[in-house]
Design an enzyme around this catalytic site. Structure first.
Site, PDB file in Angstrom:
ATOM      1  N   HIS A  56      55.352  28.572  25.441  1.00  0.00           N
ATOM      2  CA  HIS A  56      55.218  29.951  25.545  1.00  0.00           C
ATOM      3  C   HIS A  56      54.800  30.188  26.900  1.00  0.00           C
ATOM      4  O   HIS A  56      54.138  29.383  27.272  1.00  0.00           O
ATOM      5  CB  HIS A  56      54.650  30.526  24.273  1.00  0.00           C
ATOM      6  CG  HIS A  56      53.261  29.994  24.247  1.00  0.00           C
ATOM      7  ND1 HIS A  56      52.889  28.844  23.636  1.00  0.00           N
ATOM      8  CD2 HIS A  56      52.012  30.523  24.502  1.00  0.00           C
ATOM      9  CE1 HIS A  56      51.725  28.693  23.748  1.00  0.00           C
ATOM     10  NE2 HIS A  56      51.098  29.942  23.963  1.00  0.00           N
ATOM     11  N   GLN A  77      44.059  28.623  27.606  1.00  0.00           N
ATOM     12  CA  GLN A  77      44.857  28.451  26.464  1.00  0.00           C
ATOM     13  C   GLN A  77      45.299  27.007  26.168  1.00  0.00           C
ATOM     14  O   GLN A  77      45.354  26.735  25.087  1.00  0.00           O
ATOM     15  CB  GLN A  77      46.413  29.157  26.767  1.00  0.00           C
ATOM     16  CG  GLN A  77      47.074  29.252  25.730  1.00  0.00           C
ATOM     17  CD  GLN A  77      46.698  29.740  24.457  1.00  0.00           C
ATOM     18  OE1 GLN A  77      46.048  30.538  24.357  1.00  0.00           O
ATOM     19  NE2 GLN A  77      47.233  29.220  23.276  1.00  0.00           N
ATOM     20  N   HIS A  89      52.243  33.374  28.879  1.00  0.00           N
ATOM     21  CA  HIS A  89      51.349  34.422  28.426  1.00  0.00           C
ATOM     22  C   HIS A  89      51.160  34.972  30.021  1.00  0.00           C
ATOM     23  O   HIS A  89      51.262  34.557  30.875  1.00  0.00           O
ATOM     24  CB  HIS A  89      49.766  33.655  28.525  1.00  0.00           C
ATOM     25  CG  HIS A  89      49.560  33.397  27.101  1.00  0.00           C
ATOM     26  ND1 HIS A  89      49.144  34.139  25.943  1.00  0.00           N
ATOM     27  CD2 HIS A  89      49.512  32.124  26.313  1.00  0.00           C
ATOM     28  CE1 HIS A  89      49.047  33.391  24.807  1.00  0.00           C
ATOM     29  NE2 HIS A  89      49.213  32.340  25.232  1.00  0.00           N
ATOM     30  N   TYR A 141      41.003  34.033  27.975  1.00  0.00           N
ATOM     31  CA  TYR A 141      41.901  33.293  27.114  1.00  0.00           C
ATOM     32  C   TYR A 141      43.178  32.840  27.943  1.00  0.00           C
ATOM     33  O   TYR A 141      43.780  31.692  27.462  1.00  0.00           O
ATOM     34  CB  TYR A 141      42.180  34.290  26.115  1.00  0.00           C
ATOM     35  CG  TYR A 141      43.169  34.035  25.001  1.00  0.00           C
ATOM     36  CD1 TYR A 141      42.835  33.175  23.853  1.00  0.00           C
ATOM     37  CD2 TYR A 141      44.728  34.411  25.102  1.00  0.00           C
ATOM     38  CE1 TYR A 141      43.897  32.532  22.967  1.00  0.00           C
ATOM     39  CE2 TYR A 141      45.679  33.888  24.017  1.00  0.00           C
ATOM     40  CZ  TYR A 141      45.019  32.869  23.213  1.00  0.00           C
ATOM     41  OH  TYR A 141      45.962  32.549  22.153  1.00  0.00           O
TER      42      TYR A 141
END
Length: 144
Positions: free
Chosen positions: A61, A129, A63, A125
């Site tokens: 994924h 991650q 971010h 964050y």
């Protein structure tokens, strides 16, 4: 102090935390693609006048913390980023030189959250991650 952006008739601070995944959440972001995907997204953001504040590519994924001007909708922006990046990925890494109708790299949906007073927490964050994910995997393996 916040860096407010100005346009002709508006002063804004519109930041969004965006997450999206490859099709079927395959672990497709690795090697050269993972290293260069940031450059792909920075170039696409520059084309639309979007600021890529923070970003990180995990194996399954992406971010990003984006500053999207109010003249652009979030859904159109994410659609543009996913569509154009998929074309570049297929041309550069999958050796597809012509139009590739029917081939999809990204899954249909995405996750978006507005960023308000907790921007620094979101940035931390995104940066950390991978460490957090490894820690969760180790806890699952240990049976905790």
């Amino acid at each position: 102090m916040r860096d407010w952006q100005c346009q002709a008739h508006v002063k804004h601070y519109c930041r969004y935390h965006v997450v999206f995944v490859p099709k079927y959440r395959k672990k497709a972001l690795f090697g050269a693609l993972r290293r260069e995907i940031g450059a792909i997204f920075r170039d696409l953001c520059r084309q639309k006048g979007i600021e890529l504040v923070e970003g990180y590519a995990m194996r399954d994924h992406i971010h990003m913390l984006l500053m999207i001007p109010p003249r652009l909708s979030v859904s159109n922006t994410v659609g543009f980023l996913k569509g154009k990046s998929a074309i570049q990925i297929f041309r550069k890494y999958k050796q597809v030189q012509r139009n590739f109708t029917g081939r999809h790299f990204w899954a249909r949906g995405y996750c978006v959250s507005t960023v308000g007073l907790d921007e620094q927490m979101i940035r931390e964050y995104i940066k950390n991650q991978e460490v957090l994910e490894r820690r969760q995997e180790q806890m699952q393996l240990a049976g905790l």
